[in-house]
Design a protein around this motif. Sequence first.
Motif, PDB file in Angstrom:
ATOM      1  N   LYS A   9       0.825  -1.207   0.000  1.00  0.00           N
ATOM      2  CA  LYS A   9       0.000   0.000   0.000  1.00  0.00           C
ATOM      3  C   LYS A   9       0.863   1.263   0.000  1.00  0.00           C
ATOM      4  CE  LYS A   9      -4.240  -1.623   0.140  1.00  0.00           C
ATOM      5  NZ  LYS A   9      -5.191  -1.357  -0.971  1.00  0.00           N
ATOM      6  N   ILE A  10       1.927   1.251   0.790  1.00  0.00           N
ATOM      7  CA  ILE A  10       2.823   2.411   0.833  1.00  0.00           C
ATOM      8  C   ILE A  10       3.455   2.643  -0.531  1.00  0.00           C
ATOM      9  CG2 ILE A  10       5.021   3.260   1.747  1.00  0.00           C
ATOM     10  CD1 ILE A  10       4.303   2.018   4.422  1.00  0.00           C
ATOM     11  N   ALA A  11       3.938   1.559  -1.161  1.00  0.00           N
ATOM     12  CA  ALA A  11       4.554   1.680  -2.479  1.00  0.00           C
ATOM     13  C   ALA A  11       3.556   2.214  -3.500  1.00  0.00           C
ATOM     14  CB  ALA A  11       5.096   0.326  -2.924  1.00  0.00           C
ATOM     15  N   LEU A  12       2.314   1.750  -3.432  1.00  0.00           N
ATOM     16  CA  LEU A  12       1.290   2.206  -4.369  1.00  0.00           C
ATOM     17  C   LEU A  12       0.925   3.669  -4.135  1.00  0.00           C
ATOM     18  CD1 LEU A  12      -1.006  -0.949  -4.374  1.00  0.00           C
ATOM     19  CD2 LEU A  12       0.318  -0.080  -6.310  1.00  0.00           C
ATOM     20  N   MET A  13       0.880   4.069  -2.879  1.00  0.00           N
ATOM     21  CA  MET A  13       0.598   5.477  -2.569  1.00  0.00           C
ATOM     22  C   MET A  13       1.679   6.388  -3.132  1.00  0.00           C
ATOM     23  SD  MET A  13      -0.849   5.283   1.365  1.00  0.00           S
ATOM     24  CE  MET A  13      -0.693   7.055   1.559  1.00  0.00           C
ATOM     25  N   LEU A  15       3.548   5.644  -5.687  1.00  0.00           N
ATOM     26  CA  LEU A  15       3.466   5.556  -7.143  1.00  0.00           C
ATOM     27  C   LEU A  15       2.335   6.419  -7.700  1.00  0.00           C
ATOM     28  CD1 LEU A  15       5.033   4.015  -9.350  1.00  0.00           C
ATOM     29  CD2 LEU A  15       3.173   2.334  -9.352  1.00  0.00           C
ATOM     30  N   GLN A  16       1.317   6.664  -6.886  1.00  0.00           N
ATOM     31  CA  GLN A  16       0.187   7.476  -7.330  1.00  0.00           C
ATOM     32  C   GLN A  16       0.575   8.929  -7.624  1.00  0.00           C
ATOM     33  OE1 GLN A  16      -2.831   6.503  -4.253  1.00  0.00           O
ATOM     34  NE2 GLN A  16      -4.169   6.011  -5.968  1.00  0.00           N
ATOM     35  N   LYS A  17       1.750   9.320  -7.176  1.00  0.00           N
ATOM     36  CA  LYS A  17       2.243  10.650  -7.529  1.00  0.00           C
ATOM     37  C   LYS A  17       2.478  10.749  -9.037  1.00  0.00           C
ATOM     38  CE  LYS A  17       4.872  11.078  -3.189  1.00  0.00           C
ATOM     39  NZ  LYS A  17       6.256  11.168  -2.626  1.00  0.00           N
ATOM     40  N   HIS A  18       2.712   9.604  -9.658  1.00  0.00           N
ATOM     41  CA  HIS A  18       3.046   9.565 -11.080  1.00  0.00           C
ATOM     42  C   HIS A  18       2.000   8.840 -11.919  1.00  0.00           C
ATOM     43  CE1 HIS A  18       6.993  10.936  -9.738  1.00  0.00           C
ATOM     44  NE2 HIS A  18       7.019   9.923  -8.894  1.00  0.00           N
ATOM     45  N   PHE A  19       1.264   7.886 -11.303  1.00  0.00           N
ATOM     46  CA  PHE A  19       0.252   7.113 -12.019  1.00  0.00           C
ATOM     47  C   PHE A  19      -1.001   7.005 -11.160  1.00  0.00           C
ATOM     48  CE2 PHE A  19       4.443   5.474 -13.194  1.00  0.00           C
ATOM     49  CZ  PHE A  19       4.435   5.703 -14.558  1.00  0.00           C
ATOM     50  N   GLU A  20      -2.146   7.006 -11.800  1.00  0.00           N
ATOM     51  CA  GLU A  20      -3.403   7.002 -11.057  1.00  0.00           C
ATOM     52  C   GLU A  20      -3.978   5.604 -10.842  1.00  0.00           C
ATOM     53  OE1 GLU A  20      -6.078   9.521 -13.147  1.00  0.00           O
ATOM     54  OE2 GLU A  20      -4.992  11.380 -12.654  1.00  0.00           O
ATOM     55  N   ASN A  21      -3.568   4.640 -11.630  1.00  0.00           N
ATOM     56  CA  ASN A  21      -4.208   3.327 -11.616  1.00  0.00           C
ATOM     57  C   ASN A  21      -3.581   2.362 -10.610  1.00  0.00           C
ATOM     58  OD1 ASN A  21      -1.905   3.405 -13.136  1.00  0.00           O
ATOM     59  ND2 ASN A  21      -2.663   2.092 -14.785  1.00  0.00           N
ATOM     60  N   ALA A  22      -3.461   2.813  -9.365  1.00  0.00           N
ATOM     61  CA  ALA A  22      -2.804   2.001  -8.341  1.00  0.00           C
ATOM     62  C   ALA A  22      -3.564   0.710  -8.064  1.00  0.00           C
ATOM     63  CB  ALA A  22      -2.663   2.807  -7.050  1.00  0.00           C
ATOM     64  N   GLU A  23      -4.894   0.770  -8.109  1.00  0.00           N
ATOM     65  CA  GLU A  23      -5.688  -0.422  -7.822  1.00  0.00           C
ATOM     66  C   GLU A  23      -5.420  -1.520  -8.848  1.00  0.00           C
ATOM     67  OE1 GLU A  23     -10.366  -1.777  -7.420  1.00  0.00           O
ATOM     68  OE2 GLU A  23      -9.818   0.324  -7.095  1.00  0.00           O
ATOM     69  N   ASP A  24      -5.300  -1.129 -10.109  1.00  0.00           N
ATOM     70  CA  ASP A  24      -5.015  -2.116 -11.160  1.00  0.00           C
ATOM     71  C   ASP A  24      -3.630  -2.728 -10.977  1.00  0.00           C
ATOM     72  OD1 ASP A  24      -7.467  -1.659 -12.368  1.00  0.00           O
ATOM     73  OD2 ASP A  24      -6.681  -0.072 -13.651  1.00  0.00           O
ATOM     74  N   ILE A  25      -2.672  -1.911 -10.567  1.00  0.00           N
ATOM     75  CA  ILE A  25      -1.308  -2.415 -10.366  1.00  0.00           C
ATOM     76  C   ILE A  25      -1.264  -3.383  -9.180  1.00  0.00           C
ATOM     77  CG2 ILE A  25       1.052  -1.752  -9.761  1.00  0.00           C
ATOM     78  CD1 ILE A  25       0.540   0.865 -11.313  1.00  0.00           C
TER      79      ILE A  25
END
Length: 204
Positions: A9-13, A15-25
């Motif tokens: 979750k931390i890594a995805l948060m 990454l959301q600075k650059h990409f919006e599709n964190a749930e898909d990743i």
Amino acid sequence: MGAEAHYLKIALMELQKHFENAEDIEKIIITHALAASAAAVASGWIPGAGGAIATGIGVGFTVSMYYRICSECNIPIGKNILKALASIVIAEIAAILSVSLAAQITLSFIPGVGSLGAATLSAIINFGLVYVAGVLFLKMMVNVFDAKGGIENLSEDELKDMMKSVSTKKNIKSVYHESKGVYKKTKNDTSYKTDDIKPDGDDD
């Protein structure tokens, strides 16, 4: 996913600075880890085959996972480079988790326990290998975008160095410990579809 996937979750948060599709990743990482786990169940029935097959399966499904993540984020990286990165990270993970992999091989030789015990342990270890590789890849991506503005701006050697920089003993052990809880929660979750996932990105 809840508290079980804290590091993911931390890594995805980040990454959301650059990409919006964190749930898909997130789903890409979980499904590939589950696919590797399922593949390992079959191989785990073979006494003595556990450790080598674990790392082999781990690399294959990690390549596929990296390819899908990059496709999802529209990042142009060739499969040969992704294979190099996957080989590096799985080797680093396997080296640090060598005790667990050794236990897998030892368990496969115990009379009356070998088949089922080795298969189950192989499934858990392979899930962990790919899960950790996925989280570390996200961490590397965040570092690259924060520092360089894009993965495509780096050479293969620079990407390898960036991958090694996040593949620390602390990161690997922490995320691997987390993977056990994630595996327990997701192994029977039918919302994660793994039928179309094959190693080395051959599913595209």
